[in-house]
Scaffold this active site. Structure first.
Site, mmCIF file in Angstrom:
data_model
loop_
_atom_site.group_PDB
_atom_site.id
_atom_site.type_symbol
_atom_site.label_atom_id
_atom_site.label_comp_id
_atom_site.label_asym_id
_atom_site.label_seq_id
_atom_site.Cartn_x
_atom_site.Cartn_y
_atom_site.Cartn_z
ATOM 1 N N ASN A 154 120.606 25.173 75.205
ATOM 2 C CA ASN A 154 120.039 24.667 73.821
ATOM 3 C C ASN A 154 120.754 25.593 72.935
ATOM 4 O O ASN A 154 121.195 24.956 71.778
ATOM 5 C CB ASN A 154 118.409 24.925 73.867
ATOM 6 N N TYR B 248 112.677 13.488 82.230
ATOM 7 C CA TYR B 248 112.206 13.120 80.808
ATOM 8 C C TYR B 248 110.746 12.189 80.946
ATOM 9 O O TYR B 248 110.886 11.092 81.642
ATOM 10 C CB TYR B 248 113.221 12.363 80.177
ATOM 11 N N ARG C 32 126.755 11.963 71.181
ATOM 12 C CA ARG C 32 127.362 13.451 71.066
ATOM 13 C C ARG C 32 127.268 14.015 72.460
ATOM 14 O O ARG C 32 126.220 14.073 73.237
ATOM 15 C CB ARG C 32 126.372 14.388 70.052
ATOM 16 N N HIS D 291 121.301 3.580 68.733
ATOM 17 C CA HIS D 291 120.401 4.543 69.751
ATOM 18 C C HIS D 291 119.297 3.847 70.165
ATOM 19 O O HIS D 291 118.413 4.592 71.113
ATOM 20 C CB HIS D 291 119.953 5.785 68.509
ATOM 21 N N ARG E 257 123.348 7.124 76.620
ATOM 22 C CA ARG E 257 123.693 8.225 77.643
ATOM 23 C C ARG E 257 123.562 7.628 78.985
ATOM 24 O O ARG E 257 122.381 6.934 79.595
ATOM 25 C CB ARG E 257 122.885 9.591 77.543
ATOM 26 N N HIS F 36 109.623 13.396 75.903
ATOM 27 C CA HIS F 36 110.704 12.730 75.167
ATOM 28 C C HIS F 36 110.198 11.301 74.630
ATOM 29 O O HIS F 36 110.916 10.869 73.778
ATOM 30 C CB HIS F 36 111.788 12.366 75.949
#
Length: 686
Positions: free
Chosen positions: A46, A467, A404, A434, A374, A591
């Protein structure tokens, strides 16, 4: 709306307090020992990303001009100083946890991490043989001098800075630089002796064998200290490039590897003369100099081998079935009758794979549309889409190339999909897509019927195991009809307005959110119960925070569950005394994004892909969707109630930023993630 003059915590500082909560998990002795090591790895990973992105951005702002403070409302240089103070504090805590606690607790389990000075003759020979067979040929020492300067250090690569000296005082000191190879496993398990287990790191294998590397020199002393440089990872893209976008992105990714140095993490045992030599070679601000321990790139420790008891790791959970959704039968026919909720990772991501695979081979299915952000390394989602195209379906895939750190992987998947006839859109020039949405169109009795999956998390079967997200299957035309409109707009690169049910960024999310809050303010003004419950990863948008302050001051009870950064400051009299914020950090990463509004006794409930950040509301394509099915509404409400009761892994977010656990609340212990699994298991098998 004017930006609020109410209290706000700087987002970067707030993020560091979040990462401190990750460090708390590494310190928690109730967490299995190997898992504590993995939390150290997560903390380290992180922090690397934080420096590559957020600190890089602050450095750019600090170097713009004197007006930066006036424009931003804060002094970026001061924030950078505050960041360094906190990071150094956290690194000290990190080092203490690893060296003084976890290492000793591993030894109590008869597991020993040896360094190069602790090898006996037999283990030393084992290590040297391994080094000569597997490692030596991969090492390329650089010997800098006046004509051959120190090369540029790569981003997030661990190096040894090596000093070679002789006993004779007039002999010139020589330096060398060695890149630690990332293609070799970081950990080597050594032969067991008398039930004692041993592990050595790749770093220490190289240290042990330095004489093999430099045997052509006649130096008596060889010292090696690790360093790791973190560079600016922000991309400078030409936003007006379309046809050559992939080429532009690829070139930008190459530039990222040589971005401006942001942080030099160095072994604090390194002698001052070596550190001085290194810093003199680098274009690095003093703020970026961070002392650490002898091992960098600690994120590799997420793969630390458990060579001890099974109890040193969390037990594997068996994914639960979704009640009344039979994966052995046709998913589409079942969804035609009712909506279904999949709670990840407690229930299996395989339901989504079955949905896509069935759509790929069903002769009645005519088209599949999906947004991807992703993806897993070996993506079964991609395989299903390719299979659908081979079977003659029209497959439209919006694959966001600007995700990213996943840009390179997404470029690869774009090529694979296009080779197989999938229509791939690379995203929009000025906006990231997204959203996590999929629409399957099927011809039934002469008309097209649409089936949808909408999720709070990515279509990624790997992260779906760790997640916590919610994923909905529905054939409700109020949802699927608007999804069709949304996909049509994405294909035309147009934004449509006027959605009755969906909450879509960038044009309508902010407005609709404010309308929902205003209704609660109105109810509070009439003396009626008014409340808002929001769960998300991050809250930083100033206008949204101002709206929440306004609602809280008007008497609306607000409960927030925020895993990451929270710039809102709760508990301030007259401003935020009606706002409570908690953060849950546990085995799985929280999440999901969920909104609940009291609505005068008839709750409105939404799941969404968007956090309450300015980028998600104004600069991304995000999709929130209402929950109509009463059974699913109850299930989500039960889950959120369980999370609000957590007094084991829940921290109180307050104006002191002390990350206090809520463990003093009540005599009964509640642990949300464990209790949710039990709840879903009981719900399926009462």
């Amino acid at each position: 709306m004017q930006k609020p003059s109410k209290p706000l915590l700087n987002r970067e500082i707030s993020w560091l307090y979040f990462n401190e909560r990750v460090l708390q998990e590494a310190a928690d002795k109730t967490v299995p020992l190997i898992e504590r090591i993995r939390f150290l790895a997560i903390f380290s990973s992180n922090l690397d990303e934080f420096y590559r992105v957020r600190v890089a951005t602050l450095n750019r702002l600090a170097n713009v001009n004197a007006k930066a403070k006036e424009l931003l409302g804060y002094n970026p240089r001061k924030v950078l100083n505050d960041i360094k103070t906190l990071v150094v504090k956290h690194e000290r805590r990190f080092n203490h946890l690893y060296e003084d606690e976890i290492i000793k607790e591993l030894e109590q389990e008869k597991i020993f991490i040896l360094n190069e000075t602790q090898l006996n003759v037999s283990r030393g020979q084992f290590v040297r043989n391994y080094f000569r067979e597997k490692i030596l040929s991969t090492l390329v020492p650089v010997m800098p001098d006046k004509t051959n300067p120190l090369p540029e250090l790569k981003d997030r690569v661990v190096y040894f800075l090596i000093k070679l000296t002789k006993d004779h005082p007039k002999t010139k000191v020589r330096y060398s630089l060695i890149e630690i190879p990332h293609s070799i496993d970081r950990f080597l398990v050594l032969p067991e002796t008398n039930n004692l287990k041993f592990v050595i790191l790749l770093d220490d294998i190289i240290r042990y064998c330095l004489d093999d590397i430099f045997n052509i020199f006649q130096y008596n002393h060889i010292e090696a200290y690790s360093v790791q440089l973190t560079r600016d990872a922000e991309l400078n893209l030409d936003r007006h490039v379309s046809e050559k976008f992939i080429d532009t992105l690829t070139k930008s990714l190459q530039k990222r590897k040589k971005g401006k140095p942001m942080r030099l993490l160095y072994d604090s045992a390194m002698p001052l003369d070596m550190l001085t030599y290194l810093v003199a070679q680098l274009d690095l601000d003093a703020d970026g100099l961070i002392p650490g321990n002898r091992y960098h790139k600690f994120k590799d420790f997420i793969r630390f081998p458990n060579i001890g008891r099974a109890e040193l790791e969390y037990p594997r959970i068996n994914p639960l079935e979704v009640k009344q959704l039979d994966a052995s039968k046709g998913i589409l026919n079942q969804v035609a009758r009712r909506d279904y909720l999949v709670n990840l990772p407690y229930q299996s991501f395989d339901y989504i794979i079955h949905f896509l695979r069935e759509a790929a081979i069903d002769p009645k299915v005519t088209a599949i549309s999906i947004t991807l952000y992703r993806l897993a390394e070996n993506s079964r989602v991609i395989n299903a889409l390719i299979n659908a195209a081979k079977n003659g379906k029209k497959v439209f895939c919006l694959l966001e190339l600007k995700a990213r750190f996943d840009e390179q992987a997404n470029i690869y998947w774009t090529g694979k999909l296009e080779e197989e006839g999938v229509v791939v859109d690379y995203g929009l020039q000025d906006y990231k897509v997204h959203s996590k949405i999929c629409l399957v169109s099927r011809r039934e009795k002469g008309r097209i019927v649409n089936y949808a999956n909408l999720s709070t998390g990515n279509y990624n079967e790997k992260t779906a195991q760790i997640y916590c997200d919610h994923s909905i299957f529905t054939a409700n035309p109020e949802i699927t009809g608007e999804l069709r409109k949304l996909f049509d707009g994405l294909q035309r690169k147009e934004f449509y307005k006027g959605y009755k049910n969906l909450v879509v960024s960038p044009l309508e999310s902010r407005t609709k959110f404010y309308e929902l809050i205003d209704e609660e303010i109105r109810l509070a003004g009439e003396g009626k119960p008014a409340y808002v419950i929001l769960k998300m990863n991050s809250l930083a948008d100033e206008e949204v925070i101002g709206k929440l302050y306004e609602a809280g001051a008007a008497g609306v009870k607000i409960q927030l569950i925020i895993r990451g950064m929270c710039c809102l400051v709760p508990g301030i009299a007259g401003v935020s005394e009606n706002i409570e914020v908690v953060s849950i950090i546990d085995r799985f990463l929280e999440h999901a994004r969920l909104w609940i509004f009291g609505n005068n006794g008839e709750e409105k409930m939404y799941l969404t892909s968007a956090d309450l950040l300015t980028r998600n509301l104004d600069r991304r394509v995000e999709v929130g969707f209402p929950i109509f099915d009463q059974n699913i509404r109850k299930e989500l409400r039960d889950i959120i109630n369980i999370q609000l009761k957590d007094n084991t892994k829940s921290r109180e977010i307050n104006r002191l930023n002390n990350n206090n656990y809520r463990r003093n609340r009540g005599k009964v212990s509640y642990r949300a993630q464990t209790d949710i699994y039990t709840y879903l298991k009981y719900k399926n098998h009462p």
